[in-house]
Each structure stands twice: as structure tokens, then as C-alpha cells.
Design a protein around this motif. Structure first.
Motif, PDB file in Angstrom:
ATOM      1  N   MET A  48     -11.047 -76.495 -22.373  1.00 37.45           N
ATOM      2  CA  MET A  48     -10.311 -76.429 -21.106  1.00 37.45           C
ATOM      3  C   MET A  48      -8.876 -76.927 -21.294  1.00 37.45           C
ATOM      4  O   MET A  48      -7.949 -76.388 -20.686  1.00 37.45           O
ATOM      5  N   ALA A  49      -8.678 -77.918 -22.152  1.00 38.28           N
ATOM      6  CA  ALA A  49      -7.322 -78.405 -22.434  1.00 38.28           C
ATOM      7  C   ALA A  49      -6.500 -77.297 -23.098  1.00 38.28           C
ATOM      8  O   ALA A  49      -5.327 -77.100 -22.757  1.00 38.28           O
ATOM      9  N   PHE A  50      -7.097 -76.551 -24.037  1.00 38.39           N
ATOM     10  CA  PHE A  50      -6.404 -75.418 -24.659  1.00 38.39           C
ATOM     11  C   PHE A  50      -6.064 -74.366 -23.601  1.00 38.39           C
ATOM     12  O   PHE A  50      -4.935 -73.871 -23.550  1.00 38.39           O
ATOM     13  N   LEU A  51      -7.048 -74.029 -22.759  1.00 35.49           N
ATOM     14  CA  LEU A  51      -6.809 -73.014 -21.735  1.00 35.49           C
ATOM     15  C   LEU A  51      -5.708 -73.447 -20.775  1.00 35.49           C
ATOM     16  O   LEU A  51      -4.887 -72.630 -20.359  1.00 35.49           O
ATOM     17  N   ASN A  52      -5.673 -74.723 -20.441  1.00 38.63           N
ATOM     18  CA  ASN A  52      -4.693 -75.232 -19.485  1.00 38.63           C
ATOM     19  C   ASN A  52      -3.287 -75.315 -20.074  1.00 38.63           C
ATOM     20  O   ASN A  52      -2.322 -75.431 -19.331  1.00 38.63           O
ATOM     21  N   THR A  53      -3.177 -75.263 -21.380  1.00 40.73           N
ATOM     22  CA  THR A  53      -1.854 -75.335 -22.003  1.00 40.73           C
ATOM     23  C   THR A  53      -1.469 -73.961 -22.542  1.00 40.73           C
ATOM     24  O   THR A  53      -0.870 -73.162 -21.836  1.00 40.73           O
ATOM     25  N   THR A  54      -1.839 -73.674 -23.754  1.00 42.17           N
ATOM     26  CA  THR A  54      -1.388 -72.462 -24.434  1.00 42.17           C
ATOM     27  C   THR A  54      -1.794 -71.190 -23.702  1.00 42.17           C
ATOM     28  O   THR A  54      -0.964 -70.337 -23.395  1.00 42.17           O
TER      29      THR A  54
END
Length: 145
Positions: A48-54
Motif C-alpha cells: 500500500m505504501a508503494f501504491l500510495n507513492t509511485t
């Protein structure tokens, strides 16, 4: 001669009526791509952190460029261990938006990630420790007139 012209005109009008009567009550709408994602145990927050950034930044840039209409992340309650945990949904204006998609999206992704396509591919491979892409499906909305 006049009756032949009248006969041709009648046939032409009948043909136009038939074509008009066969008009479909819907038209092609936007295209939706749905990607099924199965997360590895303990990787939900990392992914979710990846989805929320990149991922989100790429989608926002594509939206600004008019390539994407909208995007969503949907959580699922899997029925069994082989079902997807998340669905990534991206809506495109039409099928043409997907033509030459690498040429359209690679510059956006490079701008956001500061990586070339080989580095992006390697980074995607590293995310395999977080998730498995189970598949992707294209759907087209049919909009009633």
C-alpha cells in the motif's frame, strides 16, 4: 421514367428506415483495466505504501496528460487462499488510449521514478516479494443512449 425514380426513392427511404431501426441503444464508453493482486503475508502495508507513492503519482501524471480518467485500489475479502487481496482499477477514455501504451506511459513513469525502463522492470521484479499479479482484464462500459 417518373415511376422508376419514385420507386428508387421509396427503396432508398425504406433502406434508411431499416438502418435507423437497427441503431443500437448504447454506445461504447470508457475502458477499465482491472488487475488482480495477491499479497504475500505481512506485505499489505508495504505494498500500500508503494501504491500510495509511485503508482499513485504515475496515475496522477497520466490523468493530467488525459491518458487516464480515474483509478482506484479496491480491497477484497478472498474466499480462499488463491483469491486476490486487492484489485487495481484504471479507467481509460477509450481503447485508443492503450495503443502504443509504452510510448505514452514510459516517459511518465521515468519522470516520476527517475528510472529508465530497465530499472523500472527490475524494481517491478523486486516487488514480487510483496505480491503476485494474478492477471488483468479489460472491460468496456456500454453506455445507454
Amino acid at each position: 421514367m417518373k415511376s422508376a425514380c419514385a420507386w428508387c426513392a421509396a427503396l432508398l427511404l425504406a433502406g434508411v428506415s431499416i438502418v435507423h431501426a437497427q441503431e443500437r441503444p448504447y454506445k461504447d464508453g470508457p475502458v477499465v483495466e482491472v488487475t488482480s493482486v495477491k499479497l504475500e503475508d505481512g506485505q499489505f502495508e508495504n505494498y500500500m505504501a508503494f501504491l500510495n507513492t509511485t503508482w499513485r503519482k504515475v496515475e496522477e501524471e497520466a490523468k493530467t496528460a488525459g491518458l487516464v480518467l480515474d483509478y482506484h485500489v479496491l480491497a477484497a475479502r478472498p474466499h480462499d487462499a488463491d483469491d486476490a487481496d486487492l484489485y487495481l482499477v484504471v479507467m481509460y477514455p477509450n481503447m485508443a488510449a492503450l495503443d502504443d501504451s509504452e510510448a505514452k506511459f514510459d516517459p511518465i513513469t521515468a519522470k516520476v521514478t527517475k528510472m529508465n525502463y530497465k530499472e523500472q522492470d527490475e524494481a517491478s521484479g523486486k516487488r514480487k516479494s510483496m505480491r503476485t499479479i494474478m492477471g488483468s482484464e479489460l472491460l468496456r462500459e456500454l453506455m445507454f443512449k
